[in-house]
Design an enzyme around this catalytic site. Structure first.
Site, PDB file in Angstrom:
ATOM      1  N   LYS A 113      -0.871  29.511  97.112  1.00 49.01           N
ATOM      2  CA  LYS A 113      -0.175  28.426  97.831  1.00 49.01           C
ATOM      3  C   LYS A 113      -1.153  27.298  98.139  1.00 49.01           C
ATOM      4  O   LYS A 113      -0.879  26.112  97.917  1.00 49.01           O
ATOM      5  CB  LYS A 113       0.419  28.970  99.131  1.00 49.01           C
ATOM      6  CG  LYS A 113       1.021  27.917 100.044  1.00 49.01           C
ATOM      7  CD  LYS A 113       2.246  27.286  99.458  1.00 49.01           C
ATOM      8  CE  LYS A 113       2.788  26.173 100.329  1.00 49.01           C
ATOM      9  NZ  LYS A 113       3.949  25.509  99.763  1.00 49.01           N
ATOM     10  N   CYS A 167       2.242  19.284 104.335  1.00 49.80           N
ATOM     11  CA  CYS A 167       1.769  20.285 103.372  1.00 49.80           C
ATOM     12  C   CYS A 167       0.522  19.798 102.639  1.00 49.80           C
ATOM     13  O   CYS A 167      -0.576  20.270 102.865  1.00 49.80           O
ATOM     14  CB  CYS A 167       2.859  20.569 102.350  1.00 49.80           C
ATOM     15  SG  CYS A 167       4.445  20.727 103.101  1.00 49.80           S
TER      16      CYS A 167
HETATM   17  N1  SAJ Z   1       2.033  11.186  96.712  1.00 51.75           N
HETATM   18  C1  SAJ Z   1       1.287  10.144  96.154  1.00 51.75           C
HETATM   19  N2  SAJ Z   1       1.245  10.019  94.788  1.00 51.75           N
HETATM   20  C2  SAJ Z   1       1.908  10.891  93.968  1.00 51.75           C
HETATM   21  C3  SAJ Z   1       2.654  11.952  94.557  1.00 51.75           C
HETATM   22  C4  SAJ Z   1       2.708  12.079  95.931  1.00 51.75           C
HETATM   23  O1  SAJ Z   1       0.686   9.324  96.856  1.00 51.75           O
HETATM   24  O2  SAJ Z   1       1.859  10.710  92.746  1.00 51.75           O
HETATM   25  C5  SAJ Z   1       2.080  11.328  98.173  1.00 51.75           C
HETATM   26  C6  SAJ Z   1       3.487  11.184  98.735  1.00 51.75           C
HETATM   27  O3  SAJ Z   1       3.793   9.829  98.974  1.00 51.75           O
HETATM   28  C7  SAJ Z   1       3.371  11.986 100.028  1.00 51.75           C
HETATM   29  C8  SAJ Z   1       2.388  13.102  99.685  1.00 51.75           C
HETATM   30  O4  SAJ Z   1       1.680  12.650  98.528  1.00 51.75           O
HETATM   31  O5  SAJ Z   1       2.824  11.178 101.054  1.00 51.75           O
HETATM   32  C9  SAJ Z   1       3.043  14.460  99.398  1.00 51.75           C
HETATM   33  O6  SAJ Z   1       4.085  14.223  98.521  1.00 51.75           O
HETATM   34  P1  SAJ Z   1       4.684  15.414  97.577  1.00 51.75           P
HETATM   35  O7  SAJ Z   1       5.444  14.732  96.502  1.00 51.75           O
HETATM   36  O8  SAJ Z   1       3.611  16.323  97.181  1.00 51.75           O
HETATM   37  O9  SAJ Z   1       5.752  16.172  98.482  1.00 51.75           O
HETATM   38  P2  SAJ Z   1       5.734  17.342  99.576  1.00 51.75           P
HETATM   39  O10 SAJ Z   1       4.508  17.317 100.391  1.00 51.75           O
HETATM   40  O11 SAJ Z   1       7.051  17.198 100.261  1.00 51.75           O
HETATM   41  O12 SAJ Z   1       5.829  18.736  98.706  1.00 51.75           O
HETATM   42  C10 SAJ Z   1       4.690  19.436  98.306  1.00 51.75           C
HETATM   43  C11 SAJ Z   1       5.044  20.132  96.981  1.00 51.75           C
HETATM   44  N3  SAJ Z   1       3.848  20.751  96.440  1.00 51.75           N
HETATM   45  C12 SAJ Z   1       3.469  20.426  95.182  1.00 51.75           C
HETATM   46  O13 SAJ Z   1       4.066  19.606  94.507  1.00 51.75           O
HETATM   47  C13 SAJ Z   1       2.274  21.167  94.638  1.00 51.75           C
HETATM   48  C14 SAJ Z   1       6.103  21.202  97.239  1.00 51.75           C
HETATM   49  O14 SAJ Z   1       6.371  21.907  96.053  1.00 51.75           O
HETATM   50  C15 SAJ Z   1       5.609  22.153  98.311  1.00 51.75           C
HETATM   51  O15 SAJ Z   1       6.549  23.191  98.571  1.00 51.75           O
HETATM   52  C16 SAJ Z   1       5.369  21.368  99.579  1.00 51.75           C
HETATM   53  O16 SAJ Z   1       4.330  20.391  99.315  1.00 51.75           O
HETATM   54  C17 SAJ Z   1       4.959  22.337 100.648  1.00 51.75           C
HETATM   55  O17 SAJ Z   1       5.814  22.550 101.563  1.00 51.75           O
HETATM   56  O18 SAJ Z   1       3.907  22.960 100.544  1.00 51.75           O
END
Ligand code: SAJ
Length: 406
Positions: free
Chosen positions: A204, A258
């Site tokens: 995780k 996360c």
């Molecule tokens: N972000 C960027 N650039 C990107 C992608 C995301 O700046 O290309 C930023 C987003 O704006 C945000 C942050 O990163 O601020 C997190 O965004 P996210 O798309 O990773 O979304 P989360 O945090 O809701 O979900 C993540 C996911 N983990 C992965 O993709 C490895 C999800 O599958 C997990 O279940 C979740 O964390 C968690 O609960 O752990």
């Protein structure tokens, strides 16, 4: 396998949707939460946060008396720990809620029961909770099944992903892994991958730390391109044409509870080894500070050039596009930083919120029309319908227009 009752400790973003899905499979579910408001809200068939499809599922499960919520456990066959694992100020993981939930269920456990931890936890937590259970209940030593099974669902798509994502199941021994696999097969259609508890805990943290590092690379590129006067959006699009390159998108920092949090579970326990993970956290946090400075410099430049203060539109507060969640949001941090230097001519926009307790919100089209400086912090779909205006200073931190940052 027939279960008389499944007990979920913690009814938050993961606990409640999982409990509702299990109940929808015809299994009796007891939800336990320490928050009286949560208990009463769910027992009325309602929910306490937004997630597509969840309200209907909870309402039907409660009406059909398959989901009931209290503030303390009762004898069950499977116990799931789905409580928060927050952080202390020094970025040290806090597993006190996991410990408290484990101690709360200990008196109710009987031989043959299954005890699962789903909360994101430091490596070794399942072993520690196993010792705690055997300390409380020596009679259960090696008589119950214990496993760690992390979730990986994306907020906004939780119900679908809970059912169709693969899951990693880490038992403290082979029998526990099999018992946990049997339980998850009652509602998971994705593949169930068996491993040991420590590897499942590390998996995780690895998934989310890897994403944080990838985002840090994109953010670092945006800083380099800003100095090199290269359009980072075009650069990444071209680099990703390579069959084995997949660079993510720069943003105004990394938010959510996360990706912005889980890497600290590793840097706290492995400070000497987690160099890249630690630097990525630092860089993603620095990106938000950098964006705030860019906005403030643009405001000063405008005032020198035009002899008056600019009207500034801060576009987006949520932690990622098209949601209303502001937890650990870098955009919120930037809005607060900019507000410190300028209150009057600042317009704050968040199309997914009707109002906010701290920020007075402005409608996005109205703000865009009035603003001299427009800072896009979050790439909400609404913003993509706006027309690019040469007569305004547009700071495109989120890639709404895929334009260079001035
Ligand atoms: N972000 C960027 N650039 C990107 C992608 C995301 O700046 O290309 C930023 C987003 O704006 C945000 C942050 O990163 O601020 C997190 O965004 P996210 O798309 O990773 O979304 P989360 O945090 O809701 O979900 C993540 C996911 N983990 C992965 O993709 C490895 C999800 O599958 C997990 O279940 C979740 O964390 C968690 O609960 O752990």
């Amino acid at each position: 396998m027939n279960y008389n009752q499944i007990c979920f400790m913690g009814l938050g973003y993961i606990g409640l949707p999982t409990a509702a899905i299990v109940a929808s499979k015809g299994i009796k579910v007891l939800g336990v939460d320490i928050n009286e408001k949560v208990v009463s809200t769910i027992n009325k068939g309602n929910i306490h946060f937004e997630e597509p499809g969840l309200a209907k599922l909870v309402n039907s499960s409660v009406l059909q008396k398959r989901l009931r919520v209290t503030n303390k456990p009762e004898p069950s066959d499977v116990y799931l720990i789905v409580v928060p694992t927050p952080f202390k100020d020094n970025h040290e993981p806090d597993i006190s809620f996991v410990k408290a939930a484990t101690k709360a269920v200990a008196p109710y456990l009987k031989a043959g029961d299954l005890f699962i931890i789903e909360s994101t936890s430091p490596v070794g937590t399942t072993d520690r909770m196993t010792s705690l259970l055997y300390l409380e209940r020596p009679d259960l030593k090696e008589k119950i099944y214990i496993a760690y099974c992390p979730e990986r669902v994306l907020p906004g798509n939780i119900l679908y992903e809970l059912e169709y994502n693969d899951r990693v199941i880490g038992g403290i021994d082979e029998k526990s892994s099999q018992k946990a696999r049997e339980f998850y097969s009652t509602f998971v259609s994705g593949e169930l991958h068996i491993t040991n508890a420590r590897t499942a805990e590390m998996c995780k943290l690895t998934e989310n730390s890897s994403r944080d590092v990838q985002i840090a690379f994109a953010n670092e590129l945006s800083l380099i391109c800003d100095k090199a006067k290269i359009n980072v959006w075009e650069l990444i699009e071209l680099a990703n044409k390579h069959p084995r390159v997949n660079i993510l998108q720069p943003g105004c920092g990394v938010g959510g509870h996360c990706i912005a949090v889980d890497p600290y579970f590793l840097t706290a326990d492995f400070p000497m080894e987690s160099q890249i993970i630690s630097k990525a956290r630092e860089l993603n946090n620095y990106k938000s500070f950098w964006c705030a400075e860019k906005i403030r410099n643009a405001m000063l430049d405008f005032q020198v050039k035009h002899g008056k203060k600019p009207k500034v539109a801060i576009m987006g507060l949520a932690f990622k596009p098209n949601i209303d969640d502001l937890r650990e949001s870098p955009a919120k941090y930037i809005a607060q930083k900019v507000m410190q230097s300028e209150q009057n001519t600042l317009m704050i926009i968040e199309p997914n919120l009707k109002e906010h307790s701290v920020f007075r919100l402005t409608e996005y089209r109205n703000a865009y029309e009035k603003a001299d400086i427009v800072a896009f912090l979050v790439a909400h779909d609404e913003f993509k319908s706006l027309e690019f205006r040469q007569d305004k200073t547009i700071l495109d931190f989120a890639g709404v227009f895929k334009q260079n940052i001035i």
